[in-house]
Motif scaffolding. Structure first.
Motif, mmCIF file in Angstrom:
data_model
loop_
_atom_site.group_PDB
_atom_site.id
_atom_site.type_symbol
_atom_site.label_atom_id
_atom_site.label_comp_id
_atom_site.label_asym_id
_atom_site.label_seq_id
_atom_site.Cartn_x
_atom_site.Cartn_y
_atom_site.Cartn_z
ATOM 1 N N GLY A 149 0.794 -1.217 0.000
ATOM 2 C CA GLY A 149 0.000 0.000 0.000
ATOM 3 C C GLY A 149 0.825 1.264 0.000
ATOM 4 O O GLY A 149 0.266 2.362 0.121
ATOM 5 N N ASN A 150 2.146 1.166 -0.151
ATOM 6 C CA ASN A 150 3.039 2.327 -0.092
ATOM 7 C C ASN A 150 3.624 2.611 -1.470
ATOM 8 O O ASN A 150 3.978 1.686 -2.203
ATOM 9 C CB ASN A 150 4.173 2.070 0.899
ATOM 10 N N LEU A 151 3.731 3.883 -1.781
ATOM 11 C CA LEU A 151 4.287 4.294 -3.062
ATOM 12 C C LEU A 151 5.797 4.472 -2.921
ATOM 13 O O LEU A 151 6.267 5.333 -2.178
ATOM 14 C CB LEU A 151 3.649 5.602 -3.529
ATOM 15 N N VAL A 152 6.552 3.647 -3.623
ATOM 16 C CA VAL A 152 8.011 3.705 -3.607
ATOM 17 C C VAL A 152 8.495 3.644 -5.047
ATOM 18 O O VAL A 152 8.102 2.756 -5.792
ATOM 19 C CB VAL A 152 8.621 2.549 -2.786
ATOM 20 N N LEU A 153 9.344 4.588 -5.437
ATOM 21 C CA LEU A 153 9.828 4.672 -6.809
ATOM 22 C C LEU A 153 11.350 4.724 -6.813
ATOM 23 O O LEU A 153 11.956 5.362 -5.944
ATOM 24 C CB LEU A 153 9.282 5.933 -7.500
ATOM 25 N N ASP A 154 11.950 4.077 -7.768
ATOM 26 C CA ASP A 154 13.390 4.156 -7.994
ATOM 27 C C ASP A 154 13.614 4.962 -9.266
ATOM 28 O O ASP A 154 13.178 4.566 -10.345
ATOM 29 C CB ASP A 154 14.017 2.767 -8.132
ATOM 30 N N ALA A 179 6.876 7.823 -0.530
ATOM 31 C CA ALA A 179 5.845 8.760 -0.068
ATOM 32 C C ALA A 179 5.229 8.194 1.201
ATOM 33 O O ALA A 179 4.441 7.246 1.148
ATOM 34 C CB ALA A 179 4.782 8.958 -1.149
ATOM 35 N N ALA A 180 5.608 8.743 2.337
ATOM 36 C CA ALA A 180 5.112 8.252 3.624
ATOM 37 C C ALA A 180 3.781 8.909 3.943
ATOM 38 O O ALA A 180 3.659 10.136 3.897
ATOM 39 C CB ALA A 180 6.119 8.532 4.729
ATOM 40 N N THR A 181 2.784 8.107 4.265
ATOM 41 C CA THR A 181 1.447 8.612 4.579
ATOM 42 C C THR A 181 1.083 8.356 6.035
ATOM 43 O O THR A 181 -0.092 8.422 6.385
ATOM 44 C CB THR A 181 0.404 7.950 3.673
ATOM 45 N N CYS A 182 2.065 8.081 6.866
ATOM 46 C CA CYS A 182 1.794 7.717 8.250
ATOM 47 C C CYS A 182 2.471 8.694 9.199
ATOM 48 O O CYS A 182 3.258 9.549 8.800
ATOM 49 C CB CYS A 182 2.283 6.293 8.531
ATOM 50 N N ASP A 183 2.144 8.560 10.472
ATOM 51 C CA ASP A 183 2.822 9.288 11.520
ATOM 52 C C ASP A 183 4.208 8.669 11.716
ATOM 53 O O ASP A 183 4.403 7.472 11.444
ATOM 54 C CB ASP A 183 2.004 9.183 12.810
ATOM 55 N N PRO A 184 5.182 9.451 12.171
ATOM 56 C CA PRO A 184 6.523 8.872 12.359
ATOM 57 C C PRO A 184 6.536 7.635 13.251
ATOM 58 O O PRO A 184 7.301 6.695 12.999
ATOM 59 C CB PRO A 184 7.307 10.027 12.994
ATOM 60 N N ASP A 185 5.698 7.619 14.276
ATOM 61 C CA ASP A 185 5.682 6.468 15.184
ATOM 62 C C ASP A 185 5.178 5.198 14.508
ATOM 63 O O ASP A 185 5.441 4.092 15.004
ATOM 64 C CB ASP A 185 4.814 6.773 16.398
ATOM 65 N N ASP A 186 4.466 5.337 13.400
ATOM 66 C CA ASP A 186 3.900 4.169 12.709
ATOM 67 C C ASP A 186 4.692 3.787 11.470
ATOM 68 O O ASP A 186 4.227 2.986 10.663
ATOM 69 C CB ASP A 186 2.450 4.453 12.315
ATOM 70 N N MET A 188 7.500 2.054 10.871
ATOM 71 C CA MET A 188 7.906 0.652 10.720
ATOM 72 C C MET A 188 6.688 -0.269 10.676
ATOM 73 O O MET A 188 6.671 -1.246 9.913
ATOM 74 C CB MET A 188 8.832 0.257 11.867
ATOM 75 N N ARG A 189 5.670 0.049 11.467
ATOM 76 C CA ARG A 189 4.465 -0.779 11.457
ATOM 77 C C ARG A 189 3.739 -0.697 10.124
ATOM 78 O O ARG A 189 3.013 -1.611 9.743
ATOM 79 C CB ARG A 189 3.527 -0.352 12.589
ATOM 80 N N SER A 190 3.927 0.393 9.398
ATOM 81 C CA SER A 190 3.310 0.546 8.084
ATOM 82 C C SER A 190 4.117 -0.112 6.985
ATOM 83 O O SER A 190 3.844 0.091 5.802
ATOM 84 C CB SER A 190 3.110 2.037 7.762
ATOM 85 N N LYS A 191 5.128 -0.867 7.360
ATOM 86 C CA LYS A 191 5.938 -1.667 6.447
ATOM 87 C C LYS A 191 6.755 -0.817 5.468
ATOM 88 O O LYS A 191 7.010 -1.225 4.341
ATOM 89 C CB LYS A 191 5.060 -2.655 5.655
ATOM 90 N N TYR A 192 7.160 0.370 5.897
ATOM 91 C CA TYR A 192 8.115 1.134 5.090
ATOM 92 C C TYR A 192 9.516 0.594 5.333
ATOM 93 O O TYR A 192 9.791 -0.010 6.373
ATOM 94 C CB TYR A 192 8.054 2.624 5.450
ATOM 95 N N ALA A 339 10.889 7.057 13.574
ATOM 96 C CA ALA A 339 10.562 6.478 12.269
ATOM 97 C C ALA A 339 11.749 5.723 11.676
ATOM 98 O O ALA A 339 11.649 4.546 11.320
ATOM 99 C CB ALA A 339 10.093 7.577 11.309
ATOM 100 N N PHE A 340 12.891 6.407 11.569
ATOM 101 C CA PHE A 340 14.045 5.802 10.904
ATOM 102 C C PHE A 340 14.923 4.993 11.860
ATOM 103 O O PHE A 340 15.550 4.019 11.447
ATOM 104 C CB PHE A 340 14.890 6.894 10.240
ATOM 105 N N GLY A 341 14.979 5.406 13.127
ATOM 106 C CA GLY A 341 15.840 4.738 14.095
ATOM 107 C C GLY A 341 15.583 3.246 14.244
ATOM 108 O O GLY A 341 16.537 2.445 14.213
ATOM 109 N N PRO A 342 14.318 2.800 14.412
ATOM 110 C CA PRO A 342 14.078 1.360 14.568
ATOM 111 C C PRO A 342 14.502 0.523 13.361
ATOM 112 O O PRO A 342 14.817 -0.654 13.519
ATOM 113 C CB PRO A 342 12.551 1.294 14.769
ATOM 114 N N LEU A 343 14.510 1.116 12.168
ATOM 115 C CA LEU A 343 14.980 0.395 10.990
ATOM 116 C C LEU A 343 16.504 0.426 10.879
ATOM 117 O O LEU A 343 17.138 -0.580 10.585
ATOM 118 C CB LEU A 343 14.361 0.991 9.723
ATOM 119 N N ILE A 344 17.080 1.604 11.120
ATOM 120 C CA ILE A 344 18.534 1.760 10.992
ATOM 121 C C ILE A 344 19.261 1.068 12.144
ATOM 122 O O ILE A 344 20.304 0.452 11.960
ATOM 123 C CB ILE A 344 18.899 3.257 10.953
#
Length: 874
Positions: A149-154, A179-186, A188-192, A339-344
């Motif tokens: 459900g997320n828009l990601v382009l290369d 294109a992130a459509t979520c709150d920063p806290d969500d 990783m849960r939004s599968k970005y 947002a980025f910390g839990p992934l990085i």
């Protein structure tokens, strides 16, 4: 479908060539890009023989991304300048993600071929003019596959940006847009996902650069300094952590606060680096508003403010987060940490403001502190004033010079002292570092980051029940974060000052800007200090060892004493002026102003005493109703007159010391101890002045940085009374203003176009009908009492709380002034003088001088111990 022979790494020449007479069958994905003169409908479509079409190949992310899923589709509309799209070669356009490719039709009027219906582009009309088409932007519509459900382009980057020999490596040849459509806290849960996460890289340093509307000069100043620091890390070939491939362990995150507010020339610099491309961002995805536009690219380009580019010595992983709305710096840090910390999952996080320039090894020096001491949860370096070329700013701006002295003495005395204790009250957000593990919240959701971001909800209206004290306290969110780290239960974190890590920053050079900046600093620090002092007992459950707890307890007592002097500073300055000038002008035989005329001191004292009181009244009135930008002349005049009053005070003190020292004989100097006991003037004034300003010189030379004493000391002394009488007064009178200084509106611009899901809409709406007969009007309305809405009630409550605090603050200081200038106090002093024969006795001045001398001694001792510990490597 279209053709990708030149750019598609998965391209395979496997399909039979289509004959020119074969009608063109466009599938679900299409582009409309009117650029060329209209082709006649009768003209057969001629496909170049060199181009072949083929079956789609799956995107390689499927092999790396654990969240990979063939999601839905989205139709996106792009606006970009003709001929300037990344990857556009006149034949094909590649935009791949999750198994889908987007193609640009090589025939600009392919939609009007025989057998295919005409697709009208909105904004162009049914008829096209070749002249207008060249002037207008191309509108392209494409259908892409969504990823969860997320828009990601290369997007392909220009070939001149790609380093030599790395054209086939994705992170160097393509920029990734999310294109992130979520709150920063969500997030990783939004599968970005992010590229370092997909590449399974272990990030040692995660650097954030926050900006609002800083221009390209300030941006290049900070970015190029960071690139230089990354190059230094890659050059440490003997290090176990760093080396030639060290850049893979560093991610630089640039967060811009508000798309409509970002400086356009700064975006051009980012484009030159390959980190940003115009025309691909979206307002909405699948009906959801985009909250942040995330661009990722590993760049080797160093760009200057005038547009010059060059290849750097090492690549740098850059993540550019362009927030759609202006939601302040704290929200930018929430994107970084939550947002980025839990992934990085970095080891150390570095915080920088755009405009701050670290030296070439500063980031390494900060990291080394964490690597060397496992119990360090946070650290900061030395922030100094950017004085310009040849220190020209110190000569042209007395205000900048006074701030230079203030910054230097804080780095010479205050920060080393707090570092020795283990608790630094504030790690400056412009240049500081934290261990990511020390920031994390506990299983109950409480912890340093939860407290750090609590202020965002308060100042955004999310916590209506929060009082004015709490909201002002969270204006100093960095102070709250430091307190929470040190008092984190059973973890034993400490904070350190790293003198070898230096960074320069700009300071306000106008009075209005300076007062506005210090308003939030003073209010936040005051209430955060009260909070830390009240909850001092939390250090005993922090997991520190026993001796560290004792040291921290001493520091909290020291901070409490400092807090008392801060609260009463208004009265202390006035009383020092009253007693010093009054005593030096009371006797015409020793009149400090006898160079004017015999006995002129009393008249001078009366004039400036009344002037001092009048200035306090004027500043109070202006602070209650006027912005500094609207009362520049009044504030500048007050600063000049307050500076003159302080000059007179210092002159009287120096004259009194001169009279006292001139009466000493050679024999008295041999028995100086007896003189100190018997000569109260020498003891009180001389020792206190030496303990304050003398220690400034000694400690500055001890740290091998004495130059500010010669270039900025006089300017600082001139502005010193204004720091108390103007800055404190303005801050206290504006306690109800708990804003973060957000400029402009916070709404989204909605000018990028949207990405809509290709699905049916089963929703139904009503016809909007109602009762037209007007029966309801025949019934008289009930009487209604006037009610205030919630916002009005909150504003009234804040202003009332502000009034109570100002009355308490001014009342406390006025009570001290009245008590120590009253007839009863003077009679007490006179009786003591008559009995003892000591005509210089003044209990208030003695207490003030000894207290200041004691506090200065503590600061000097801490500064000296810091140098010793640093020398032995502790």
């Amino acid at each position: 479908m279209a053709y990708r022979q030149n750019h598609d790494p998965y391209y395979a020449q496997q399909q039979p060539q289509r004959q020119a007479s074969q009608p063109y069958q466009q599938q679900d994905q299409y582009y409309e890009a009117p650029q060329q003169p209209m082709r006649q409908h009768t003209q057969p479509y001629q496909q170049p023989a060199s181009q072949q079409y083929h079956q789609e190949q799956p995107y390689q992310q499927q092999q790396h991304d654990p969240y990979y899923n063939q999601g839905g589709h989205a139709v996106t509309t792009d606006y970009s300048s003709t001929g300037h799209d990344a990857g556009w070669d006149g034949k094909s356009y590649q935009d791949s993600y999750a198994g889908s490719q987007v193609h640009l039709n090589p025939d600009p009027y392919g939609s009007q071929r025989p057998g295919m219906p005409y697709q009208q582009s909105s904004g162009y009309g049914s008829q096209y003019s070749a002249v207008h088409e060249k002037m207008m932007k191309r509108r392209s519509v494409r259908q892409v596959e969504l990823f969860q459900g997320n828009l990601v382009l290369d997007m392909q980057v220009p070939s001149n940006i790609v380093p030599a020999g790395k054209a086939n490596i994705e992170e160097f040849s393509k920029m990734r847009y999310t294109a992130a459509t979520c709150d920063p806290d969500d997030f990783m849960r939004s599968k970005y996902s992010l590229r370092p996460f997909l590449y399974n890289r272990q990030t040692e340093l995660f650097i954030v650069m926050t900006m609002y509307n800083e221009d390209e000069v300030l941006f290049c100043r900070t970015m190029n300094a960071v690139i230089k620091n990354v190059a230094h890390l890659c050059g440490r070939d003997r290090s176990k952590t760093w080396g030639p491939e060290g850049w893979k362990k560093v991610v630089v995150c640039v967060v811009s606060d508000g798309r409509s507010k970002v400086n356009k020339r700064t975006l051009q610099v980012l484009s030159l680096m390959g980190v940003y491309q115009d025309g691909i961002a979206k307002d909405t995805v699948g009906g959801k508003d985009v909250t942040a536009h995330i661009f990722e690219y590993t760049t080797s380009v160093i760009a200057t403010a005038n547009g010059e580019v060059s290849q750097g010595t090492c690549p740098v992983q850059v993540l550019f987060c362009l927030k759609e709305q202006n939601k302040k710096k704290l929200n930018s840090h929430r994107w970084f940490f939550n947002a980025f910390g839990p992934l990085i999952k970095p080891n150390v996080c570095i915080l920088l403001d755009v405009g701050t320039k670290p030296t070439g090894t500063s980031i390494y020096e900060l990291w080394k502190c964490f690597d060397k001491h496992s119990n360090v949860g946070g650290a900061c370096g030395e922030i100094c004033v950017d004085t310009g070329r040849g220190c020209s700013l110190l000569l042209t701006s007395p205000l900048a010079a006074s701030q230079n002295f203030e910054y230097k003495m804080s780095n010479v005395l205050d920060k080393p002292l707090e570092s020795v204790f283990g608790y630094i009250s504030v790690l400056p957000g412009a240049f500081s570092a934290y261990r990511y593990r020390a920031l994390l919240n506990g299983p109950d959701g409480k912890g340093p980051l939860a407290s750090y971001f609590k202020g965002e909800a308060m100042h955004g209206g999310g916590v209506a029940s929060a009082g004015l004290f709490e909201r002002n306290m969270y204006l100093a969110e960095d102070r709250i974060l430091c307190f929470e780290i040190v008092t984190k239960k059973r973890e034993g974190w400490i904070l350190k000052y790293v003198k070898s890590a230096k960074a320069s920053t700009d300071v306000p050079t106008s009075v209005a800007e300076f007062i506005s900046q210090r308003r939030r600093w003073l209010n936040g620090s005051l209430f955060a200090s009260i909070h830390a002092t009240v909850f001092w007992f939390r250090i005993w459950s922090s997991g520190q060892n026993f001796f560290r707890k004792i040291f921290l307890q001493i520091e909290f007592i020291y901070n409490a004493i400092q807090l008392v002097f801060t609260w009463t500073s208004l009265a202390n300055f006035y009383l020092a002026f009253f007693f010093l000038v009054g005593s030096a002008t009371s006797d015409t035989a020793t009149d400090a102003f006898n160079f004017l005329s015999k006995g002129a001191g009393k008249e001078v004292f009366e004039i400036f005493l009344k002037l001092y009181i009048a200035l306090l009244f004027v500043v109070t009135v202006c602070s209650l109703g006027n912005r500094p930008q609207g009362s520049k002349f009044i504030y500048i005049s007050a600063i000049v007159l307050f500076g003159l009053c302080n000059a007179i005070t210092l002159w009287c003190a120096a004259y009194t010391v001169y009279l006292s020292v001139s009466q000493l004989t050679l024999n008295d100097w041999k028995h100086i101890g007896t003189v100190i006991e018997t000569n109260a003037t020498f003891r009180d004034i001389v020792i206190s002045l030496l303990a304050t300003y003398g220690l400034y010189f000694i400690s500055s030379f001890m740290h091998m940085e004495p130059w500010h004493m010669f270039t900025s000391f006089i300017q600082y002394m001139f502005f010193l009374p204004s720091y108390v009488n103007i800055l404190m007064m303005y801050a206290m009178c504006n306690l109800h203003d708990v804003t973060w200084g957000t400029k402009g509106d916070n709404g989204a611009a909605k000018d990028l176009g949207g990405a809509k899901k290709v699905k049916g809409d089963d929703g139904k709406g009503d016809d909007g009908g109602g009762d037209p007969d007007g029966a309801a009007l025949r019934i008289p309305p009930p009487e209604q009492k006037e009610h205030r809405d919630a916002a009005t009630k909150q504003t009234d409550h804040d202003r009332n709380s502000r009034t109570n605090v100002v009355l308490a603050w001014v009342g406390t200081n006025m009570l001290m002034i009245v008590a120590f200038t009253s007839t009863a106090f003077n009679n007490f002093v006179a009786q003591y003088v008559q009995k003892s024969g000591d005509s210089t006795f003044n209990p208030y001045l003695q207490f003030l001088f000894f207290a200041l001398a004691g506090l200065s001694a503590v600061r000097f001792t801490g500064s000296f111990l810091y140098l010793i510990f640093r020398l032995v490597g502790l």
